[in-house]
Write a protein that holds these residues in place. Sequence first.
Motif, PDB file in Angstrom:
ATOM      1  N   GLY A  69      14.766  -0.315   7.600  1.00  0.00           N
ATOM      2  CA  GLY A  69      13.488  -0.135   6.917  1.00  0.00           C
ATOM      3  C   GLY A  69      13.142   1.324   6.662  1.00  0.00           C
ATOM      4  N   MET A  70      13.635   2.212   7.529  1.00  0.00           N
ATOM      5  CA  MET A  70      13.376   3.643   7.357  1.00  0.00           C
ATOM      6  C   MET A  70      13.947   4.193   6.056  1.00  0.00           C
ATOM      7  N   LEU A  71      14.941   3.528   5.492  1.00  0.00           N
ATOM      8  CA  LEU A  71      15.578   4.044   4.280  1.00  0.00           C
ATOM      9  C   LEU A  71      14.671   3.946   3.060  1.00  0.00           C
ATOM     10  N   ALA A  72      13.685   3.059   3.089  1.00  0.00           N
ATOM     11  CA  ALA A  72      12.815   2.893   1.918  1.00  0.00           C
ATOM     12  C   ALA A  72      12.068   4.180   1.569  1.00  0.00           C
ATOM     13  N   PRO A  73      11.359   4.824   2.523  1.00  0.00           N
ATOM     14  CA  PRO A  73      10.688   6.095   2.180  1.00  0.00           C
ATOM     15  C   PRO A  73      11.652   7.276   2.092  1.00  0.00           C
ATOM     16  N   THR A  74      12.690   7.297   2.926  1.00  0.00           N
ATOM     17  CA  THR A  74      13.525   8.500   3.021  1.00  0.00           C
ATOM     18  C   THR A  74      14.613   8.573   1.955  1.00  0.00           C
ATOM     19  N   ILE A  75      15.201   7.448   1.582  1.00  0.00           N
ATOM     20  CA  ILE A  75      16.285   7.428   0.597  1.00  0.00           C
ATOM     21  C   ILE A  75      15.795   6.989  -0.772  1.00  0.00           C
ATOM     22  N   PHE A  76      14.962   5.941  -0.806  1.00  0.00           N
ATOM     23  CA  PHE A  76      14.521   5.376  -2.085  1.00  0.00           C
ATOM     24  C   PHE A  76      13.145   5.883  -2.517  1.00  0.00           C
ATOM     25  N   LEU A  85      10.066   5.161  -1.722  1.00  0.00           N
ATOM     26  CA  LEU A  85       9.125   4.092  -2.045  1.00  0.00           C
ATOM     27  C   LEU A  85       7.882   4.198  -1.178  1.00  0.00           C
ATOM     28  N   SER A  86       6.771   3.743  -1.717  1.00  0.00           N
ATOM     29  CA  SER A  86       5.529   3.702  -0.953  1.00  0.00           C
ATOM     30  C   SER A  86       5.600   2.573   0.073  1.00  0.00           C
ATOM     31  N   PHE A  87       4.668   2.594   1.006  1.00  0.00           N
ATOM     32  CA  PHE A  87       4.647   1.565   2.035  1.00  0.00           C
ATOM     33  C   PHE A  87       4.465   0.185   1.418  1.00  0.00           C
ATOM     34  N   ARG A  88       3.578   0.065   0.444  1.00  0.00           N
ATOM     35  CA  ARG A  88       3.332  -1.234  -0.191  1.00  0.00           C
ATOM     36  C   ARG A  88       4.562  -1.739  -0.937  1.00  0.00           C
ATOM     37  N   ASP A  89       5.142  -0.881  -1.766  1.00  0.00           N
ATOM     38  CA  ASP A  89       6.314  -1.299  -2.532  1.00  0.00           C
ATOM     39  C   ASP A  89       7.465  -1.692  -1.609  1.00  0.00           C
ATOM     40  N   ALA A  90       7.697  -0.882  -0.601  1.00  0.00           N
ATOM     41  CA  ALA A  90       8.813  -1.142   0.303  1.00  0.00           C
ATOM     42  C   ALA A  90       8.602  -2.439   1.084  1.00  0.00           C
ATOM     43  N   SER A  91       7.371  -2.682   1.537  1.00  0.00           N
ATOM     44  CA  SER A  91       7.095  -3.888   2.313  1.00  0.00           C
ATOM     45  C   SER A  91       7.281  -5.149   1.473  1.00  0.00           C
ATOM     46  N   LEU A  92       6.822  -5.112   0.233  1.00  0.00           N
ATOM     47  CA  LEU A  92       7.001  -6.271  -0.648  1.00  0.00           C
ATOM     48  C   LEU A  92       8.477  -6.517  -0.944  1.00  0.00           C
ATOM     49  N   ARG A  98      10.630   4.007 -14.652  1.00  0.00           N
ATOM     50  CA  ARG A  98      11.958   3.383 -14.627  1.00  0.00           C
ATOM     51  C   ARG A  98      12.692   3.691 -13.320  1.00  0.00           C
ATOM     52  N   THR A  99      12.523   4.901 -12.803  1.00  0.00           N
ATOM     53  CA  THR A  99      13.154   5.258 -11.536  1.00  0.00           C
ATOM     54  C   THR A  99      12.568   4.456 -10.386  1.00  0.00           C
ATOM     55  N   VAL A 100      11.253   4.262 -10.399  1.00  0.00           N
ATOM     56  CA  VAL A 100      10.607   3.468  -9.356  1.00  0.00           C
ATOM     57  C   VAL A 100      11.096   2.026  -9.394  1.00  0.00           C
ATOM     58  N   VAL A 101      11.233   1.467 -10.592  1.00  0.00           N
ATOM     59  CA  VAL A 101      11.742   0.100 -10.729  1.00  0.00           C
ATOM     60  C   VAL A 101      13.164   0.010 -10.172  1.00  0.00           C
ATOM     61  N   GLY A 102      13.981   0.998 -10.509  1.00  0.00           N
ATOM     62  CA  GLY A 102      15.347   1.011  -9.984  1.00  0.00           C
ATOM     63  C   GLY A 102      15.384   1.104  -8.471  1.00  0.00           C
ATOM     64  N   SER A 103      14.516   1.931  -7.893  1.00  0.00           N
ATOM     65  CA  SER A 103      14.465   2.071  -6.432  1.00  0.00           C
ATOM     66  C   SER A 103      13.999   0.786  -5.769  1.00  0.00           C
ATOM     67  N   ARG A 104      13.032   0.119  -6.382  1.00  0.00           N
ATOM     68  CA  ARG A 104      12.570  -1.162  -5.831  1.00  0.00           C
ATOM     69  C   ARG A 104      13.696  -2.192  -5.819  1.00  0.00           C
ATOM     70  N   ILE A 105      14.412  -2.292  -6.922  1.00  0.00           N
ATOM     71  CA  ILE A 105      15.507  -3.264  -7.012  1.00  0.00           C
ATOM     72  C   ILE A 105      16.597  -2.940  -5.985  1.00  0.00           C
ATOM     73  N   SER A 106      16.921  -1.664  -5.849  1.00  0.00           N
ATOM     74  CA  SER A 106      17.991  -1.273  -4.926  1.00  0.00           C
ATOM     75  C   SER A 106      17.621  -1.570  -3.479  1.00  0.00           C
ATOM     76  N   PHE A 107      16.373  -1.270  -3.082  1.00  0.00           N
ATOM     77  CA  PHE A 107      15.976  -1.547  -1.709  1.00  0.00           C
ATOM     78  C   PHE A 107      15.858  -3.044  -1.466  1.00  0.00           C
ATOM     79  N   LEU A 108      15.339  -3.793  -2.444  1.00  0.00           N
ATOM     80  CA  LEU A 108      15.300  -5.240  -2.308  1.00  0.00           C
ATOM     81  C   LEU A 108      16.716  -5.799  -2.130  1.00  0.00           C
ATOM     82  N   SER A 109      17.673  -5.279  -2.888  1.00  0.00           N
ATOM     83  CA  SER A 109      19.059  -5.726  -2.759  1.00  0.00           C
ATOM     84  C   SER A 109      19.627  -5.394  -1.394  1.00  0.00           C
TER      85      SER A 109
END
Length: 562
Positions: free
Chosen positions: A118-125, A127-134, A270-281
């Motif tokens: 879970g730490m990778l969401a803010p540090t690598i991607f 992402l905000s807390f809300r986006d990463a949690s969803l 577009r970058t945020v969308v890509g980061s969301r998809i990558s972390f979800l994956s």
Amino acid sequence: MRRKKMLTKPTAVMSDSLSTPEDAEKGHTDLGQKKFVMKDASHPPSDLDPHDHNDIPQSKFSVYTKDFERTLIKYNIEARGVRRVLPHECHPLTWRSYLQPFFLWSSVNLAAQNVTLGMLAPTIFALSFRDASLCAFFGSLIGATGVSYIGTFGPISGNRTLIFARYTFGWYPSKLLVILNLIVLLGYSMIDLVIAGQILSAVSVNGSMSIVVGIIVVAIIGWLITTFGISVFHTYQRYAFIPQLIAYSILYGVSSHNYDLSTPSQGDSRTVVGSRISFLSLTLAAAITYGGSAADYFVYYPPTTAPVALFSISLLSLLCSFTFTYCIGIGLASGISSVPAYDMAYAQSQGALIVAGFTESTSPSNFNTGFGKFLSVVTALGLVANLALPTYSSGIDFQVLGKNFQKIPRVVWNSVGVIIYTVCALAGRGHLAEIFTNFLALMGYWVIIWIGITLEEQFLFRSRFGFRIGIGKKEDRRGWGQGYDWTCWDQPEKIPYGIAALIAFLVGWAGAILCMAQYWYTGPIAKLIGEHGADLGNFVGLSWAILVYPPLRWLEVRKFGR
């Protein structure tokens, strides 16, 4: 008076049907206290008596392994390998049996491994807390659904997970899945050891315990639990989640005020969308990779086990435990920019940030005492529950590779697996983030493709609602998991060739390669989304495979009849 000639000669043979569930689990059906019955010698060996060939000369190696297995049984160690668990060998079904999957998956996933992921969401991607949690929630939901589905085949078939894979991929192509799953199991175990070593090193006085020592200690504990077999494994998992749940609840309570809930995700739209998809994956991959061994833990459940109940309980446990630990990791990493102690700890290691969450609280309930470090040790040792699962299954999967591998007892393969992933953990202990982002996402591709093909095989070709093209008898198609002949698990001539599944699998992999976004490679399609691309490999690989499999399978059945 001259006696009449007997038509058949009665001989004494070993009978599996007289074994108790405990005998079956320990391997007594063929090695322990043998029970004899009179049986017609003209009756061919079947799944009920796979060891009737006692008159065949055995090699010295075979004799040694049999003696070794008898020694294992003497000390109450499970000697059973990949042989199918027959209905009369199953354990009684009680209401506690339905609770066991909840305890099992909770113990496995309330682990520091998922916190660090879970730490990778803010540090690598970024992402905000809300986006990463969803993303964590929906990724876990998709992955857990696949795992829960595969788990339902343990009771109905009595076969281990990748034995069941033979019913789609055939005898030889299924070995590719076994090799891929071994890589997953040993890779996850390696990650567990690295994180446990980091935490134990961080809580030691001035780092006096090195990560190397922590890795070795946890590896030995995991080996001991899995060596004694499925009974000890399930007993341990039944209670292991309790201290973990307490520790992580306290961690959330003392660190949540440091979570950054306001900073938005970084980058253009577009970058945020890509980061969301990558972390979800990534979270999807972390969950769904359990699918390669999910049925292993329920083969001693009787065929009367309700598949809907088993599926639902497993799904609930997986989803809750994954989401809870992911959100803790997301929150801790979101505070790195505002809490200097978190920043310093993360610079040391991900495991050290977990320790900082316990010991560097600025709330009135300050935990920078010995109790905070004690809880950190609890979380480190909690990784043993996560480690035990892939360690146990790796011993099984080595045997699935072939009959020669089955001659070596499971406990030996378990030990080989422990040695392999311990050495890898020692070598890769300084590159945990890179292992997470590259290894986990990549390994999730094959599992989701295989599950998609398995779904189509069941509902399009084995179900009574599917194509009636000669697979299974009409009366065998009713009920969950029907339409399969579970007794031919070790008979290559009676299972599919696996040509259709292999081609669909390779087509799916081609799609995944074109759409993957990894540190070392980004596919041409993945590059089209945002600055860093988007990891679409799981979704495109699955969709391509399930599109081509039905027509290929239809042709395969028409040509070969199986």
